[in-house]
Design a protein around this motif. Structure first.
Motif, PDB file in Angstrom:
ATOM      1  N   LEU A 154       0.856  -1.184   0.000  1.00  0.00           N
ATOM      2  CA  LEU A 154       0.000   0.000   0.000  1.00  0.00           C
ATOM      3  C   LEU A 154       0.893   1.235   0.000  1.00  0.00           C
ATOM      4  O   LEU A 154       1.464   1.619   1.025  1.00  0.00           O
ATOM      5  N   THR A 155       1.016   1.835  -1.160  1.00  0.00           N
ATOM      6  CA  THR A 155       1.845   3.022  -1.344  1.00  0.00           C
ATOM      7  C   THR A 155       1.041   4.096  -2.064  1.00  0.00           C
ATOM      8  O   THR A 155      -0.030   3.842  -2.622  1.00  0.00           O
ATOM      9  N   ALA A 156       1.584   5.300  -2.088  1.00  0.00           N
ATOM     10  CA  ALA A 156       0.940   6.385  -2.821  1.00  0.00           C
ATOM     11  C   ALA A 156       0.882   6.059  -4.310  1.00  0.00           C
ATOM     12  O   ALA A 156      -0.114   6.358  -4.992  1.00  0.00           O
ATOM     13  N   ASP A 157       1.923   5.437  -4.838  1.00  0.00           N
ATOM     14  CA  ASP A 157       1.934   5.048  -6.246  1.00  0.00           C
ATOM     15  C   ASP A 157       0.819   4.050  -6.545  1.00  0.00           C
ATOM     16  O   ASP A 157       0.153   4.149  -7.580  1.00  0.00           O
ATOM     17  N   TYR A 158       0.622   3.096  -5.627  1.00  0.00           N
ATOM     18  CA  TYR A 158      -0.428   2.094  -5.832  1.00  0.00           C
ATOM     19  C   TYR A 158      -1.802   2.746  -5.842  1.00  0.00           C
ATOM     20  O   TYR A 158      -2.610   2.504  -6.750  1.00  0.00           O
ATOM     21  N   SER A 205      -8.548  11.931  -8.159  1.00  0.00           N
ATOM     22  CA  SER A 205      -7.755  13.047  -7.643  1.00  0.00           C
ATOM     23  C   SER A 205      -6.516  12.586  -6.882  1.00  0.00           C
ATOM     24  O   SER A 205      -5.698  13.415  -6.477  1.00  0.00           O
ATOM     25  N   LEU A 206      -6.371  11.274  -6.697  1.00  0.00           N
ATOM     26  CA  LEU A 206      -5.158  10.760  -6.043  1.00  0.00           C
ATOM     27  C   LEU A 206      -3.956  10.785  -6.985  1.00  0.00           C
ATOM     28  O   LEU A 206      -2.815  10.614  -6.547  1.00  0.00           O
ATOM     29  N   GLY A 211      -0.315  11.053 -14.014  1.00  0.00           N
ATOM     30  CA  GLY A 211      -0.526   9.743 -13.406  1.00  0.00           C
ATOM     31  C   GLY A 211       0.316   9.505 -12.182  1.00  0.00           C
ATOM     32  O   GLY A 211       0.211   8.450 -11.543  1.00  0.00           O
ATOM     33  N   ALA A 212       1.163  10.461 -11.830  1.00  0.00           N
ATOM     34  CA  ALA A 212       1.991  10.335 -10.632  1.00  0.00           C
ATOM     35  C   ALA A 212       1.125  10.595  -9.398  1.00  0.00           C
ATOM     36  O   ALA A 212       0.109  11.280  -9.471  1.00  0.00           O
ATOM     37  N   PRO A 213       1.523  10.038  -8.248  1.00  0.00           N
ATOM     38  CA  PRO A 213       0.713  10.245  -7.037  1.00  0.00           C
ATOM     39  C   PRO A 213       0.721  11.697  -6.592  1.00  0.00           C
ATOM     40  O   PRO A 213       1.781  12.324  -6.495  1.00  0.00           O
ATOM     41  N   ALA A 214      -0.467  12.233  -6.330  1.00  0.00           N
ATOM     42  CA  ALA A 214      -0.585  13.566  -5.769  1.00  0.00           C
ATOM     43  C   ALA A 214      -0.240  13.513  -4.289  1.00  0.00           C
ATOM     44  O   ALA A 214      -0.218  12.438  -3.667  1.00  0.00           O
ATOM     45  N   ASP A 215       0.021  14.685  -3.717  1.00  0.00           N
ATOM     46  CA  ASP A 215       0.355  14.752  -2.289  1.00  0.00           C
ATOM     47  C   ASP A 215      -0.743  14.131  -1.438  1.00  0.00           C
ATOM     48  O   ASP A 215      -0.462  13.495  -0.425  1.00  0.00           O
TER      49      ASP A 215
END
Length: 293
Positions: A154-158, A205-206, A211-215
């Motif tokens: 479980l990561t921001a990228d995922y 919005s994530l 396509g990169a993870p937002a804050d």
């Protein structure tokens, strides 16, 4: 329905009692719970050593020395009682102490050290299944489950990759077991609050335009892990009569910031917003419309 922290609390209470012991007998006092009990249940269990007790999402998984897994789900009112040396211990109980009635003791596991593990379930929404360990991940219960919320996957990228292009709201997105396994209604609401994100915000919005993870994806991952770990440390949440291995009530409900606090003032200093109750995918959600954006 118990959520991941409650099931994990039960697992931690049972593991020291079960792991390393051999099953010497099994009493199945009825043929079914939510589903029929496994075929040749007693024959398949007696004589087996319990190698490990794991959790996947909200399922407890007992690994047996013969290569099979005993999979258990507590449903709404299932609980285990440990009987040893004349003492009763409860690693998990639900629904107003209903497990005190022995008429609902449906399955009793006898262990090599004399301990008995009793499964009590008044409403019988829980179940037990057996399956080959090598085939478990392909089983219908497990094959579509998403990542474990407390695991490294479980990561921001995922989250960004799974949310990209999705119009569904964040609350429903988080409760989709194909995306995050075991994250339920209470803790999704609490995690969104800690991350400062509205449950009505779209899952897309994530991710940013590339396509990169937002804050906000980074904040959400941290909040999910934090709220679940805090709940486990507190022994879960008592909504009816959940108790931990020592019989003490789970205490995390005392830390609820939004869940079941509709019309109360937000606890965040200086906010002053009023907690709002809404519905997402048929489930009650709670959030502060002022500080969750």
């Amino acid at each position: 329905m118990p959520e991941l922290p409650e099931v994990e609390t039960v697992r931690r209470g049972l593991a020291p009692v079960l792991v390393g012991r051999r099953v010497t007998d099994l009493e199945a006092r009825r043929p079914d719970l939510r589903f029929p009990l496994p075929e040749k249940f007693r024959e398949r269990l007696v004589g087996q050593q319990i190698v490990a007790l794991d959790r996947r999402a909200k399922y407890l998984i007992t690994a047996l020395s013969g290569g099979e897994d005993l999979v258990m789900h507590l449903g709404m009112t299932g609980r285990f009682t440990i009987l040893r040396d004349g003492v009763r211990e409860t690693p998990g109980e639900y629904a107003h102490d209903s497990g005190a009635n022995p008429v609902h003791d449906h399955v009793v596991l006898h262990l090599s050290d004399g301990t008995r593990i009793v499964y009590n379930d008044p409403r019988r929404f829980g179940f037990v299944m057996m399956m080959a360990h090598a085939e478990r991940e392909a089983h219908a219960l497990f094959r579509n489950l998403g990542v474990e919320p407390l695991g490294n996957q479980l990561t921001a990228d995922y989250l960004a990759s799974r949310g990209r292009g999705k119009k569904t709201n964040l609350k429903s997105f988080l409760m989709d077991q194909r995306i995050v396994a075991g994250l339920g209604n209470i803790y999704a609401s609490e995690a969104l609050y800690r991350a400062g994100l509205s449950p009505n915000r779209s899952a897309s919005s994530l991710a940013d335009r590339r396509g990169a993870p937002a804050d906000r994806a980074t904040r959400l991952v941290a909040s999910i892990k934090q709220v679940l770990q805090h709940a486990i440390d507190a022994g879960g949440s008592t909504l009816r009569d959940y108790r931990n291995v020592n019989g003490a009530s789970g205490a995390f409900q005392k830390s609820f910031a939004v869940y079941d606090r509709a019309d109360s003032i937000c606890l965040k200093p200086g906010c002053g917003g009023k907690i709002r109750r809404t519905l997402h995918a048929g489930r009650a959600s709670f959030h502060c419309p002022r500080c969750q954006r």
